[in-house]
Design a protein around this motif. Sequence first.
Motif, PDB file in Angstrom:
ATOM      1  N   ARG A   5      -2.852 -24.050   6.274  1.00 46.16           N
ATOM      2  CA  ARG A   5      -2.337 -24.044   4.906  1.00 46.16           C
ATOM      3  C   ARG A   5      -2.780 -25.321   4.204  1.00 46.16           C
ATOM      4  NH1 ARG A   5       3.858 -23.499   5.229  1.00 46.16           N
ATOM      5  NH2 ARG A   5       3.714 -22.442   3.230  1.00 46.16           N
ATOM      6  N   LEU A   6      -3.158 -25.174   2.926  1.00 46.37           N
ATOM      7  CA  LEU A   6      -3.628 -26.312   2.147  1.00 46.37           C
ATOM      8  C   LEU A   6      -2.646 -26.604   1.012  1.00 46.37           C
ATOM      9  CD1 LEU A   6      -6.123 -28.271   1.719  1.00 46.37           C
ATOM     10  CD2 LEU A   6      -6.878 -26.637  -0.022  1.00 46.37           C
TER      11      LEU A   6
ATOM     12  N   PHE B 250       9.131 -35.698  -3.505  1.00 48.65           N
ATOM     13  CA  PHE B 250       7.931 -35.292  -2.768  1.00 48.65           C
ATOM     14  C   PHE B 250       7.690 -33.805  -3.007  1.00 48.65           C
ATOM     15  CE2 PHE B 250       5.972 -34.062   1.452  1.00 48.65           C
ATOM     16  CZ  PHE B 250       4.705 -34.443   1.049  1.00 48.65           C
ATOM     17  N   ILE B 251       6.635 -33.498  -3.781  1.00 49.68           N
ATOM     18  CA  ILE B 251       6.357 -32.112  -4.180  1.00 49.68           C
ATOM     19  C   ILE B 251       4.970 -31.728  -3.692  1.00 49.68           C
ATOM     20  CG2 ILE B 251       5.842 -30.659  -6.187  1.00 49.68           C
ATOM     21  CD1 ILE B 251       8.141 -32.117  -7.609  1.00 49.68           C
ATOM     22  N   MET B 252       4.866 -30.535  -3.118  1.00 50.54           N
ATOM     23  CA  MET B 252       3.573 -30.042  -2.663  1.00 50.54           C
ATOM     24  C   MET B 252       3.327 -28.672  -3.271  1.00 50.54           C
ATOM     25  SD  MET B 252       3.739 -31.254   1.281  1.00 50.54           S
ATOM     26  CE  MET B 252       2.086 -30.777   1.658  1.00 50.54           C
ATOM     27  N   THR B 253       2.119 -28.470  -3.763  1.00 53.87           N
ATOM     28  CA  THR B 253       1.741 -27.182  -4.334  1.00 53.87           C
ATOM     29  C   THR B 253       0.774 -26.518  -3.366  1.00 53.87           C
ATOM     30  OG1 THR B 253       1.895 -28.166  -6.525  1.00 53.87           O
ATOM     31  CG2 THR B 253       0.809 -26.026  -6.370  1.00 53.87           C
ATOM     32  N   GLU B 254       1.141 -25.347  -2.857  1.00 52.80           N
ATOM     33  CA  GLU B 254       0.273 -24.679  -1.892  1.00 52.80           C
ATOM     34  C   GLU B 254      -0.871 -23.960  -2.594  1.00 52.80           C
ATOM     35  OE1 GLU B 254       0.240 -22.097   2.141  1.00 52.80           O
ATOM     36  OE2 GLU B 254       2.157 -22.391   1.146  1.00 52.80           O
ATOM     37  N   VAL B 255      -2.041 -23.984  -1.958  1.00 49.97           N
ATOM     38  CA  VAL B 255      -3.208 -23.256  -2.444  1.00 49.97           C
ATOM     39  C   VAL B 255      -3.452 -22.111  -1.470  1.00 49.97           C
ATOM     40  CG1 VAL B 255      -5.618 -23.425  -3.129  1.00 49.97           C
ATOM     41  CG2 VAL B 255      -4.137 -25.431  -3.306  1.00 49.97           C
ATOM     42  N   VAL B 256      -3.126 -20.902  -1.883  1.00 51.71           N
ATOM     43  CA  VAL B 256      -3.280 -19.733  -1.004  1.00 51.71           C
ATOM     44  C   VAL B 256      -4.724 -19.249  -1.076  1.00 51.71           C
ATOM     45  CG1 VAL B 256      -2.496 -17.366  -0.582  1.00 51.71           C
ATOM     46  CG2 VAL B 256      -0.870 -19.087  -1.340  1.00 51.71           C
TER      47      VAL B 256
ATOM     48  N   ASP C  49      -7.386 -35.915  -6.256  1.00 48.50           N
ATOM     49  CA  ASP C  49      -6.164 -35.554  -5.535  1.00 48.50           C
ATOM     50  C   ASP C  49      -6.187 -36.025  -4.093  1.00 48.50           C
ATOM     51  OD1 ASP C  49      -4.584 -34.311  -7.383  1.00 48.50           O
ATOM     52  OD2 ASP C  49      -5.467 -32.341  -7.092  1.00 48.50           O
ATOM     53  N   VAL C  50      -5.001 -36.059  -3.499  1.00 49.21           N
ATOM     54  CA  VAL C  50      -4.862 -36.128  -2.051  1.00 49.21           C
ATOM     55  C   VAL C  50      -4.369 -34.749  -1.620  1.00 49.21           C
ATOM     56  CG1 VAL C  50      -3.532 -37.102  -0.145  1.00 49.21           C
ATOM     57  CG2 VAL C  50      -4.393 -38.602  -1.927  1.00 49.21           C
ATOM     58  N   MET C  51      -5.071 -34.127  -0.671  1.00 43.75           N
ATOM     59  CA  MET C  51      -4.727 -32.788  -0.215  1.00 43.75           C
ATOM     60  C   MET C  51      -4.283 -32.851   1.245  1.00 43.75           C
ATOM     61  SD  MET C  51      -5.755 -31.108  -2.998  1.00 43.75           S
ATOM     62  CE  MET C  51      -5.776 -29.381  -2.548  1.00 43.75           C
ATOM     63  N   LEU C  52      -3.388 -31.950   1.613  1.00 43.23           N
ATOM     64  CA  LEU C  52      -2.911 -31.891   3.006  1.00 43.23           C
ATOM     65  C   LEU C  52      -3.276 -30.538   3.599  1.00 43.23           C
ATOM     66  CD1 LEU C  52       0.437 -33.171   4.404  1.00 43.23           C
ATOM     67  CD2 LEU C  52      -0.240 -30.822   4.913  1.00 43.23           C
ATOM     68  N   LEU C  53      -3.997 -30.555   4.723  1.00 44.26           N
ATOM     69  CA  LEU C  53      -4.352 -29.334   5.446  1.00 44.26           C
ATOM     70  C   LEU C  53      -3.557 -29.318   6.749  1.00 44.26           C
ATOM     71  CD1 LEU C  53      -6.253 -26.799   5.726  1.00 44.26           C
ATOM     72  CD2 LEU C  53      -7.796 -28.280   7.013  1.00 44.26           C
TER      73      LEU C  53
ATOM     74  N   ILE D  71      -2.406 -32.530  11.360  1.00 43.97           N
ATOM     75  CA  ILE D  71      -2.268 -32.592   9.902  1.00 43.97           C
ATOM     76  C   ILE D  71      -3.454 -33.397   9.381  1.00 43.97           C
ATOM     77  CG2 ILE D  71      -0.877 -33.453   7.971  1.00 43.97           C
ATOM     78  CD1 ILE D  71       0.593 -31.273   9.419  1.00 43.97           C
ATOM     79  N   PHE D  72      -4.251 -32.808   8.493  1.00 40.30           N
ATOM     80  CA  PHE D  72      -5.348 -33.539   7.863  1.00 40.30           C
ATOM     81  C   PHE D  72      -4.912 -33.986   6.463  1.00 40.30           C
ATOM     82  CE2 PHE D  72      -7.727 -30.840  10.815  1.00 40.30           C
ATOM     83  CZ  PHE D  72      -8.706 -31.699  11.299  1.00 40.30           C
TER      84      PHE D  72
END
Length: 870
Positions: free
Chosen positions: A617-618, A628-634, A645-649, A655-656
């Motif tokens: 999941r990204l 702390f808010i994260m928006t998922e990219v489906v 941006d800083v992205m989390l995979l 966790i990347f």
Amino acid sequence: MTDGDTNLPTIERKLGLQIWGIENMKMVPVPEKAYGTFFEGDCYIILHSKRTSRGSAVDLHYWIGKDSSQDEQGAAAVYVTQLDTALGGSPVQHREVQGHESETFQSYFRNGIIYKKGGVASGFKHVETNMYNIKRLLHVKGKKHVSATEVALSWDSFNKGDVFLLDLGKVLIQWNGPSCSIAEKSRGLALARSIRDSERGGRAQIGIVDNERDCPDLMQIMRMVLGERRGELRDAVPDTKADELQKANVRLYHVYEKDNDLVVQEVATRPLTQDLLQHEDCYILDQGGFKIYVWRGKASSPEEKKAAFTRAVGFIQAKGYPSSTNVEVINDGAESAMFKQLFQRWTEKNETQGLGKVYTAGKIAKVEQVKFDTTQLHARPELAAEQRMVDDASGEVEVWRIEDLQMQPVNPKTYGQFYGGDCYLVLYTYLRSGRPHYVLYMWQGRHASVDEITACALNAIELDKKYGDEAVQVRVTMGKEPRHFLAIFKGRLVIYEGGTSRAQKSTPEPAIRLFQVRGTDEVNTKATEVPARASSLNSNDVFLLTTSQLCYLWCGKGCSGDEREMAKMVADIVSRRDKHTILEGQEPAEFWEALGGKAPYASEKRFQEQITHYQPRLFECSNQTGRFIMTEVVGFCQEDLDEDDVMLLDTWEEIFLWVGKASNAQERNEAMASAKEYLKTHPAGRDLATPIILVKQGYEPLNFTGWFNAWDPYKWSDGKSYEEMKNSLGDVSAISEIKVDLNNLSLNKRTLSTTSLAGSGTAGASSEYKSHFSHGDSNSYSNSNNYNSSNYNSNSHSSPAMVPNGEEIYSREVLMHRTVDELPEGVDPTKKECYLSDADFHDIFGKSKDEFYQMPKWKQQNEKKQFGLF
């Protein structure tokens, strides 16, 4: 597929998207060109099918416009239930409310979603015969998922933090608020280009206002349409997104009938386990009011299944949640990835893993290692991702220990030996495409001091700078070493529970130590010190027991020959004493004495319960608002990695954190804290020791890029920045025209009183408007794109500077950006440039007609397109 009893239309069994609108209580197909545009007075049904590793996945959504009628909403819900039955109960069902759509829904419309005024029920129809007869203001919100809502044509609609599109048919003016980010501007521009190319057949021009002082012409047009601006613009409005703490608050409710009453009973909170779901029943899973899931057991009654949406909506009302709360209905056995990730562990019966890997679970279970050909890693990056391998581990290794808060080189003879009282930096260097790449591991001992852990991170930053800020940084907590870390030590990795590898040791080493050895080859072997007592043993592994006289190799019944061979190699590292191999069940008394006496240990046979492969999941990370808010990219791809941006995979095992070149210092500095916060607040109760890997844009390793389909290593050098996209919009020659148009036509009272303008709040539709659900209308302008091909002679532009039909000359305003219907009578639409005066022609094209007709025809066409004369 049709269903005679339900009035369902024909549903094609195909991959991709299908959309229907509800009109006169029937499902009417929406033409593909209109996908992504939704009328606020309507309801829609959306069917999406995609291929997965297990076959296919089907999502079924019904979308509720904010002005739609209760009857239409009811009809849409009924159709979804009927479609679910017709499709064999396999789809995941979603209830979507305008402005609050799920990430899954938003992922179908990559250029954004446009909300338009009107709808079937309101009698305000949708598509104009003249596609240029438009005047509307769109409020564009979002960086990852963009939506554009039609708002009042007034400066009161604006704020400093968002993008606004003033759509005047032939010209789209994108106004960027002073607080907008590059990503928001880029997404706004993508939407503007999409409107130009899809709705206007490429025949509109885009002007951009980044700074009002630099754009006097565009601002003059905006003032003509919106009036003079009085007072200050409103400040940016923060997004009302759920933060991670809210999303982590999961509660499971059992829903059942009792004496004709519906009972909803809370049964568990986080972390949830799969065994809570009984096949005979239905359950509601409440994700902190952010989303409501309804799970329908296989053996639950048809009545219960049918009532799923009703129950969810009733639950929302009972809890006092907003009516816009997202609802997902899930069938037993066809759970979505989003649903599974809310549970601590999710197992699938008889599911085989990609690459032949089998996961095992339970007290004594372990990952079965599969040998793979490391030479395949570069050819198959997805293998690198699956195996968590940057390369074949044949590069160079350097190790430093943190001592007195500084880096001290470790003797290469002891590489691979890590002590729980220390912190280490491990620099791995390997060649790729002829140039060096770096991975910097920060290994943190369980018993290291806070100061040492902090010093380890600070020294890592300094070391990274020394190598041009190119290193991939990996946080490794003791006992959670990633596979590549194991591989670089070639089977010689030993983790000591405590102590230190420093010269001056404060405490003597214990006389008796026990090590658990796992691994079948040099790539995957690790020895870990465990408490020296019998209960630490288990039948699946090899253990090394070192005493002052001997080193015992204890081989459990479940271990393999390969595991025994690797244990022999490790034994030479942990002890210089004689080696003595013993089999489980044949231990001498001295063995048990050294362990403090015989005691029960895990001795069941190895069982293999397969755990479902976690879908990566990204997320886009943000904590600028203090939450702390994260928006998922489906359905993510490389395009979704934004430079600012800083992205989390999240791949579950790791966790990347991907850091874009233009991300701000605050986001970069807080990236690691964000990843730890993500693990801490994850609904499934994640292991806080999960490795965190920091990756910089342009220096992505294979085990990161392998999670992305068709990764382009040259994208960062070839990809267009926002400024480049902006500069590629070409000449904005229509700006002066639109000013003339606005002065002479659009703003004169006679025109305004007879034309129905989208976005003007006019409820009475002219007879020219017709429903966008019929196939004929969305292509109402396609004929003007193609013109009459029979009139088009392949040699017609080879030389004639003569006007085809006599001597008429027309002003540029009459010819440029005009459809066939708008041209003066007798003008050949394929030769509009011929009707320009020589002076106008030269002014527009920068050359004479003779020079123009000497060019190849494709070049002529391109220039005509550019200047609205095609």
